[in-house]
Design a protein around this motif. Structure first.
Motif, PDB file in Angstrom:
ATOM      1  N   ARG A 151       0.806  -1.387  -0.068  1.00 59.11           N
ATOM      2  CA  ARG A 151       0.114  -0.120  -0.073  1.00 59.11           C
ATOM      3  C   ARG A 151       0.905   1.249   0.146  1.00 59.11           C
ATOM      4  NH1 ARG A 151      -5.282  -1.178   1.420  1.00 59.11           N
ATOM      5  NH2 ARG A 151      -5.638   0.826   0.439  1.00 59.11           N
ATOM      6  N   ARG A 152       2.230   1.108  -0.051  1.00 58.98           N
ATOM      7  CA  ARG A 152       2.846   2.362  -0.112  1.00 58.98           C
ATOM      8  C   ARG A 152       2.693   3.224  -1.111  1.00 58.98           C
ATOM      9  NH1 ARG A 152       8.449  -0.093   1.067  1.00 58.98           N
ATOM     10  NH2 ARG A 152       7.462  -0.204   3.282  1.00 58.98           N
ATOM     11  N   SER A 153       2.813   3.081  -2.363  1.00 55.47           N
ATOM     12  CA  SER A 153       2.607   3.933  -3.524  1.00 55.47           C
ATOM     13  C   SER A 153       1.281   4.749  -2.984  1.00 55.47           C
ATOM     14  CB  SER A 153       2.388   3.368  -4.732  1.00 55.47           C
ATOM     15  OG  SER A 153       3.866   2.740  -5.156  1.00 55.47           O
ATOM     16  N   GLU A 154       0.109   4.102  -2.755  1.00 57.97           N
ATOM     17  CA  GLU A 154      -1.123   4.554  -2.533  1.00 57.97           C
ATOM     18  C   GLU A 154      -1.039   5.630  -1.276  1.00 57.97           C
ATOM     19  OE1 GLU A 154      -5.847   3.443  -1.834  1.00 57.97           O
ATOM     20  OE2 GLU A 154      -4.073   1.828  -1.887  1.00 57.97           O
ATOM     21  N   GLY A 155      -0.574   4.918  -0.304  1.00 56.78           N
ATOM     22  CA  GLY A 155      -0.211   5.844   1.043  1.00 56.78           C
ATOM     23  C   GLY A 155       0.520   7.108   0.951  1.00 56.78           C
ATOM     24  N   ILE A 156       1.458   6.878   0.070  1.00 61.00           N
ATOM     25  CA  ILE A 156       2.455   8.178  -0.064  1.00 61.00           C
ATOM     26  C   ILE A 156       1.471   9.198  -0.660  1.00 61.00           C
ATOM     27  CG2 ILE A 156       4.406   9.193  -1.421  1.00 61.00           C
ATOM     28  CD1 ILE A 156       5.798   6.478  -1.052  1.00 61.00           C
ATOM     29  N   GLY A 157       0.779   8.638  -1.657  1.00 59.74           N
ATOM     30  CA  GLY A 157      -0.061   9.800  -2.452  1.00 59.74           C
ATOM     31  C   GLY A 157      -1.265  10.495  -1.511  1.00 59.74           C
ATOM     32  N   TYR A 158      -1.846   9.781  -0.624  1.00 57.57           N
ATOM     33  CA  TYR A 158      -2.566  10.146   0.411  1.00 57.57           C
ATOM     34  C   TYR A 158      -1.940  10.977   1.514  1.00 57.57           C
ATOM     35  CZ  TYR A 158      -6.867   7.630  -1.079  1.00 57.57           C
ATOM     36  OH  TYR A 158      -7.765   7.120  -1.779  1.00 57.57           O
ATOM     37  N   TYR A 159      -0.628  10.820   1.827  1.00 58.89           N
ATOM     38  CA  TYR A 159       0.145  11.443   2.861  1.00 58.89           C
ATOM     39  C   TYR A 159       0.519  12.780   2.138  1.00 58.89           C
ATOM     40  CZ  TYR A 159       4.244  13.032   5.541  1.00 58.89           C
ATOM     41  OH  TYR A 159       5.048  13.792   6.465  1.00 58.89           O
ATOM     42  N   GLY A 160       0.758  13.077   1.137  1.00 53.51           N
ATOM     43  CA  GLY A 160       1.080  14.035   0.580  1.00 53.51           C
ATOM     44  C   GLY A 160      -0.089  15.117   0.459  1.00 53.51           C
ATOM     45  N   LEU A 161      -1.341  14.417   0.570  1.00 52.81           N
ATOM     46  CA  LEU A 161      -2.478  15.333   0.625  1.00 52.81           C
ATOM     47  C   LEU A 161      -2.455  16.246   1.806  1.00 52.81           C
ATOM     48  CD1 LEU A 161      -5.306  16.230  -0.617  1.00 52.81           C
ATOM     49  CD2 LEU A 161      -6.106  14.231   0.747  1.00 52.81           C
ATOM     50  N   SER A 162      -1.970  15.662   2.876  1.00 51.95           N
ATOM     51  CA  SER A 162      -1.888  16.402   4.356  1.00 51.95           C
ATOM     52  C   SER A 162      -1.211  17.852   4.066  1.00 51.95           C
ATOM     53  CB  SER A 162      -1.329  15.513   5.456  1.00 51.95           C
ATOM     54  OG  SER A 162      -0.073  15.133   5.177  1.00 51.95           O
ATOM     55  N   ASN A 163       0.073  17.683   3.529  1.00 47.92           N
ATOM     56  CA  ASN A 163       0.708  18.947   3.419  1.00 47.92           C
ATOM     57  C   ASN A 163       0.268  20.111   2.317  1.00 47.92           C
ATOM     58  OD1 ASN A 163       2.625  16.639   2.300  1.00 47.92           O
ATOM     59  ND2 ASN A 163       2.997  18.549   1.204  1.00 47.92           N
ATOM     60  N   ASN A 164      -0.270  19.322   1.114  1.00 45.11           N
ATOM     61  CA  ASN A 164      -0.871  20.043  -0.027  1.00 45.11           C
ATOM     62  C   ASN A 164      -2.275  20.876   0.528  1.00 45.11           C
ATOM     63  OD1 ASN A 164       0.170  18.124  -2.526  1.00 45.11           O
ATOM     64  ND2 ASN A 164       1.076  19.872  -1.768  1.00 45.11           N
ATOM     65  N   LEU A 165      -3.057  20.136   1.307  1.00 42.72           N
ATOM     66  CA  LEU A 165      -4.165  20.572   1.618  1.00 42.72           C
ATOM     67  C   LEU A 165      -3.959  21.553   2.976  1.00 42.72           C
ATOM     68  CD1 LEU A 165      -6.925  17.835   2.173  1.00 42.72           C
ATOM     69  CD2 LEU A 165      -6.975  19.658   0.689  1.00 42.72           C
ATOM     70  N   ALA A 166      -2.948  21.363   3.612  1.00 48.55           N
ATOM     71  CA  ALA A 166      -2.473  22.598   4.637  1.00 48.55           C
ATOM     72  C   ALA A 166      -1.996  23.704   4.051  1.00 48.55           C
ATOM     73  CB  ALA A 166      -1.476  21.954   5.717  1.00 48.55           C
ATOM     74  N   MET A 167      -1.258  23.571   2.902  1.00 47.65           N
ATOM     75  CA  MET A 167      -0.625  24.854   2.177  1.00 47.65           C
ATOM     76  C   MET A 167      -1.624  25.451   1.495  1.00 47.65           C
ATOM     77  SD  MET A 167       2.754  22.904   0.943  1.00 47.65           S
ATOM     78  CE  MET A 167       3.344  24.221  -0.265  1.00 47.65           C
ATOM     79  N   ALA A 168      -2.892  24.866   1.250  1.00 43.25           N
ATOM     80  CA  ALA A 168      -3.937  25.661   0.344  1.00 43.25           C
ATOM     81  C   ALA A 168      -4.954  26.053   1.457  1.00 43.25           C
ATOM     82  CB  ALA A 168      -4.756  24.629  -0.603  1.00 43.25           C
ATOM     83  N   ILE A 169      -5.385  25.306   2.555  1.00 42.17           N
ATOM     84  CA  ILE A 169      -6.287  25.872   3.307  1.00 42.17           C
ATOM     85  C   ILE A 169      -5.719  26.935   4.518  1.00 42.17           C
ATOM     86  CG2 ILE A 169      -7.807  24.905   5.505  1.00 42.17           C
ATOM     87  CD1 ILE A 169      -7.912  22.465   4.059  1.00 42.17           C
ATOM     88  N   ALA A 170      -4.678  26.652   4.993  1.00 42.00           N
ATOM     89  CA  ALA A 170      -4.124  27.663   6.101  1.00 42.00           C
ATOM     90  C   ALA A 170      -3.858  28.953   5.553  1.00 42.00           C
ATOM     91  CB  ALA A 170      -2.875  27.027   6.397  1.00 42.00           C
ATOM     92  N   PRO A 171      -3.514  29.375   4.304  1.00 41.47           N
ATOM     93  CA  PRO A 171      -3.609  30.783   3.921  1.00 41.47           C
ATOM     94  C   PRO A 171      -5.003  31.301   3.922  1.00 41.47           C
ATOM     95  CG  PRO A 171      -2.064  29.415   2.494  1.00 41.47           C
ATOM     96  CD  PRO A 171      -2.847  28.585   3.362  1.00 41.47           C
ATOM     97  N   SER A 172      -5.954  30.489   3.645  1.00 42.52           N
ATOM     98  CA  SER A 172      -7.418  31.086   3.613  1.00 42.52           C
ATOM     99  C   SER A 172      -7.895  31.254   5.066  1.00 42.52           C
ATOM    100  CB  SER A 172      -8.470  29.624   2.951  1.00 42.52           C
ATOM    101  OG  SER A 172      -8.055  29.728   1.824  1.00 42.52           O
TER     102      SER A 172
END
Length: 413
Positions: A151-172
């Motif tokens: 599940r590593r490839s899929e998990g890495i994809g979801y993990y990246g969502l955590s920082n990408n979402l933070a980088m998008a939501i936090a400025p708002s």
């Protein structure tokens, strides 16, 4: 599937619709805590990002050139520490390294509150880059260690969502809080509180014991930089540059050029929506091993978004470019991270993480510095055309060369 895996309590009844095999558990406790800690790490840091140019101008009367110089300090520090972070994470206990780095990241927020001059603020911002760079490497490596290989490839994809979402939501969130209160001190305290919550998440992670390396390890270039992945590192640099310009200067651009005062929060919300949607859609492709395809599709979408943002200086283009950039980055970054991991040996995961993050930060640093210079002397048009050109160049490189290089040199399927 082996009897050992079938009897493992960390396995739950999820079946691959194509192979009809039961898959190992993805959302285990350590992985979820690592994701939560990573989200709070990036959220606390990027809560301040779009407002710091406004703060430096209002508090210290800094011009755009000086703002770019001050804000780029953390990137320089992160670049200096990240290669060594990968080596240290691969060599020592990863959880302890994570805890130490996260603690210093948390403490640095107090410096913003006490900085009374622009020099002090610049020193604090630069020093903050050291634990930020080290913590991101340590946390992502811990998250990868928490995943089953299937599940590593899929998990890495979801993990990246955590920082990408933070980088998008936090400025708002930061823009909304500032619009409601007109209080920068409150934002600094809020960032400090979120960082503390992330520290608690990191503290709660419990990893299996990893045998300590007994052989003598010599520091070499391959321990600091994943040399096998050099074309992808150039790609990451070219993709980090436009994000550095956009995330730092979009608020002041909207205010001065488009007369948008509260709409920047909507812009980042649209980016986050695109990120979230693309991660959900792209997870299946990553599970099938379509890493390069995901990265290329995402790069093309981001390219369209940055071109629209740069060439059409109208409010409708401003808002339409946001979901395109979000959709693109949400597919591109996890695909590229998986490509880096697939080019590395198991004992080089920390180095692989530090390499992609170092090259991304180098691109962001160049973007912040160049963006500040272009804004001061050539205007917004030149700055954002430079942004679109960098994204376009990265897309062409990824499509024309890096994909073929990856297929020929990958170590894991």
């Amino acid at each position: 599937m082996s009897p050992r895996l079938a009897s493992n309590p960390n396995i739950f009844s999820m079946t691959d619709p194509e192979t009809h095999n039961t898959l190992p558990r993805l959302w285990n406790g350590n992985y979820c805590r690592a994701m939560a800690g990573n989200f709070m790490l990036f959220f606390s840091f990027y809560l301040l990002t779009p407002l710091l140019p406004i703060y430096l101008n209002a508090q210290f009367k800094a011009d755009k050139d000086m703002i770019g110089l001050v804000l780029s300090g953390y990137v320089v520090a992160a670049l200096a520490v990240r290669p060594f972070s990968g080596f240290i994470v691969d060599l020592f206990d990863r959880r302890r390294v994570l805890m130490l780095c996260f603690f210093f990241f948390f403490i640095c927020f107090t410096g913003y509150i006490g900085a009374g001059t622009i020099l002090m603020f610049a020193i604090v911002r630069t020093l903050h880059g050291l634990p930020f760079g080290a913590t991101t490497v340590a946390n992502s490596t811990v998250a990868i260690d928490s995943l089953h290989p299937l599940r590593r490839s899929e998990g890495i994809g979801y993990y990246g969502l955590s920082n990408n979402l933070a980088m998008a939501i936090a400025p708002s969130a930061g823009i909304w809080v500032y619009s409601a209160t007109d209080n920068f001190s409150l934002l600094f305290w809020l960032a400090l509180g979120v960082a503390f919550c992330g520290l608690v998440c990191a503290w709660s992670i419990r990893l299996p014991h990893r045998p300590r390396r007994t052989e003598k390890v010599h520091l070499s270039l391959d321990h600091l930089f994943l040399t096998r992945a050099w074309p992808l590192a150039i790609n990451s640099l070219l993709f980090g540059l436009p994000w550095g310009i956009m995330s730092n200067y979009v608020a002041i651009y909207g205010k001065e050029e488009l007369s948008i005062t509260d709409g920047t929060g909507i812009f980042f919300a649209l980016v986050s929506g695109g990120l979230f949607a693309s991660r959900l859609y792209g997870a299946k492709g990553l599970r099938k091993g379509r890493m390069a395809e995901n990265a290329i599709e995402g790069a093309m979408l981001s390219c369209a978004g940055f071109l629209l943002f740069a060439l059409v200086r109208q409010p409708w283009a401003f808002y339409l470019s946001a979901p395109l950039i979000g959709l693109g980055n949400g597919r591109m970054f996890p695909g590229m991270l998986n490509m880096f991991i697939s080019l590395a040996r198991p004992d080089q995961r920390g180095t692989a993480n530090s390499t992609i993050l170092t090259s991304w930060d180098l691109g962001m640093g160049i973007g912040i510095l160049t963006g500040g210079f272009l804004l001061e002397y050539s205007g917004y048009g030149a700055a954002f055309i430079f942004t679109a050109a960098s994204q376009t160049a990265g897309t062409l490189l990824l499509t024309g060369y890096s994909r073929r290089f990856f297929v020929e040199h990958r170590l894991t399927q």
